[in-house]
Design a protein around this motif. Structure first.
Motif, PDB file in Angstrom:
ATOM      1  N   UNK A  17      -0.514  23.500 -28.979  1.00 13.08           N
ATOM      2  CA  UNK A  17      -0.073  24.761 -28.388  1.00 13.08           C
ATOM      3  C   UNK A  17      -0.978  25.238 -27.255  1.00 13.08           C
ATOM      4  N   UNK A  18      -1.902  24.392 -26.829  1.00  6.87           N
ATOM      5  CA  UNK A  18      -2.876  24.781 -25.805  1.00  6.87           C
ATOM      6  C   UNK A  18      -2.924  23.768 -24.670  1.00  6.87           C
ATOM      7  N   UNK A  19      -2.102  23.968 -23.630  1.00  2.00           N
ATOM      8  CA  UNK A  19      -2.118  23.045 -22.491  1.00  2.00           C
ATOM      9  C   UNK A  19      -3.498  22.901 -21.851  1.00  2.00           C
ATOM     10  N   UNK A  20      -4.291  23.961 -21.870  1.00  2.00           N
ATOM     11  CA  UNK A  20      -5.630  23.884 -21.283  1.00  2.00           C
ATOM     12  C   UNK A  20      -6.506  22.891 -22.049  1.00  2.00           C
ATOM     13  N   UNK A  23      -5.410  19.276 -21.342  1.00  2.00           N
ATOM     14  CA  UNK A  23      -5.948  18.799 -20.065  1.00  2.00           C
ATOM     15  C   UNK A  23      -7.418  18.399 -20.207  1.00  2.00           C
ATOM     16  N   UNK A  24      -8.194  19.216 -20.932  1.00  2.00           N
ATOM     17  CA  UNK A  24      -9.615  18.909 -21.124  1.00  2.00           C
ATOM     18  C   UNK A  24      -9.818  17.635 -21.945  1.00  2.00           C
ATOM     19  N   UNK A  25      -8.891  17.342 -22.833  1.00  2.00           N
ATOM     20  CA  UNK A  25      -9.041  16.190 -23.716  1.00  2.00           C
ATOM     21  C   UNK A  25      -8.615  14.873 -23.071  1.00  2.00           C
ATOM     22  N   UNK A  26      -7.844  14.947 -21.993  1.00  2.00           N
ATOM     23  CA  UNK A  26      -7.407  13.721 -21.329  1.00  2.00           C
ATOM     24  C   UNK A  26      -8.618  12.968 -20.804  1.00  2.00           C
ATOM     25  N   UNK A  27      -8.738  11.731 -21.226  1.00  2.00           N
ATOM     26  CA  UNK A  27      -9.847  10.898 -20.762  1.00  2.00           C
ATOM     27  C   UNK A  27     -11.170  11.154 -21.463  1.00  2.00           C
ATOM     28  N   UNK A  28     -11.180  12.073 -22.439  1.00  2.00           N
ATOM     29  CA  UNK A  28     -12.429  12.374 -23.151  1.00  2.00           C
ATOM     30  C   UNK A  28     -12.725  11.268 -24.167  1.00  2.00           C
ATOM     31  N   UNK A  29     -14.014  10.964 -24.337  1.00  2.00           N
ATOM     32  CA  UNK A  29     -14.387   9.995 -25.362  1.00  2.00           C
ATOM     33  C   UNK A  29     -14.528  10.715 -26.707  1.00  2.00           C
ATOM     34  N   UNK A  30     -14.807   9.963 -27.769  1.00  2.00           N
ATOM     35  CA  UNK A  30     -14.873  10.547 -29.104  1.00  2.00           C
ATOM     36  C   UNK A  30     -15.911  11.659 -29.201  1.00  2.00           C
ATOM     37  N   UNK A  31     -17.058  11.486 -28.571  1.00  2.00           N
ATOM     38  CA  UNK A  31     -18.104  12.511 -28.609  1.00  2.00           C
ATOM     39  C   UNK A  31     -17.643  13.787 -27.918  1.00  2.00           C
ATOM     40  N   UNK A  32     -16.978  13.635 -26.790  1.00  2.00           N
ATOM     41  CA  UNK A  32     -16.483  14.806 -26.061  1.00  2.00           C
ATOM     42  C   UNK A  32     -15.390  15.525 -26.840  1.00  2.00           C
TER      43      UNK A  32
END
Length: 89
Positions: A17-20, A23-32
């Motif tokens: 439910x949170x597009x923001x 977007x932040x999670x795209x391309x993030x690694x497991x730690x991020x």
């Protein structure tokens, strides 16, 4: 952090439910991803993320795995969406 795997489904519901956040999670690694989850109030371990990813990979058909190996991620997603559509009928 023993209960961390239990927070992953709740975190994924929160992200849906949170597009923001999406977007932040795209391309993030497991730690991020784990750090973002923690900032949002969830305890999601890197191990639970890896386990969830492995389970998804193991659930793919041979055809979908071949598509992934060839770099056709969009086609795999389309196949899964089509299967989900068929299962709703």
């Amino acid at each position: 952090m023993a209960g961390a795997p239990l927070d992953l489904p709740a975190f994924l519901d929160h992200v849906a439910s949170r597009p923001d956040l999406q977007e932040r999670l795209q391309g993030a690694d497991f730690s991020q991803v784990s750090a973002i989850a923690e900032a949002e109030g969830f305890q999601v371990s890197r191990v639970s993320l890896l386990r969830a990813q492995a389970e998804q990979i193991l659930s793919l058909s041979d055809e979908e795995l071949e598509l992934l190996l060839d770099g056709n991620v969009d086609e795999v997603v389309s196949l899964q969406e089509f299967d989900a559509y068929l299962n709703r009928m």
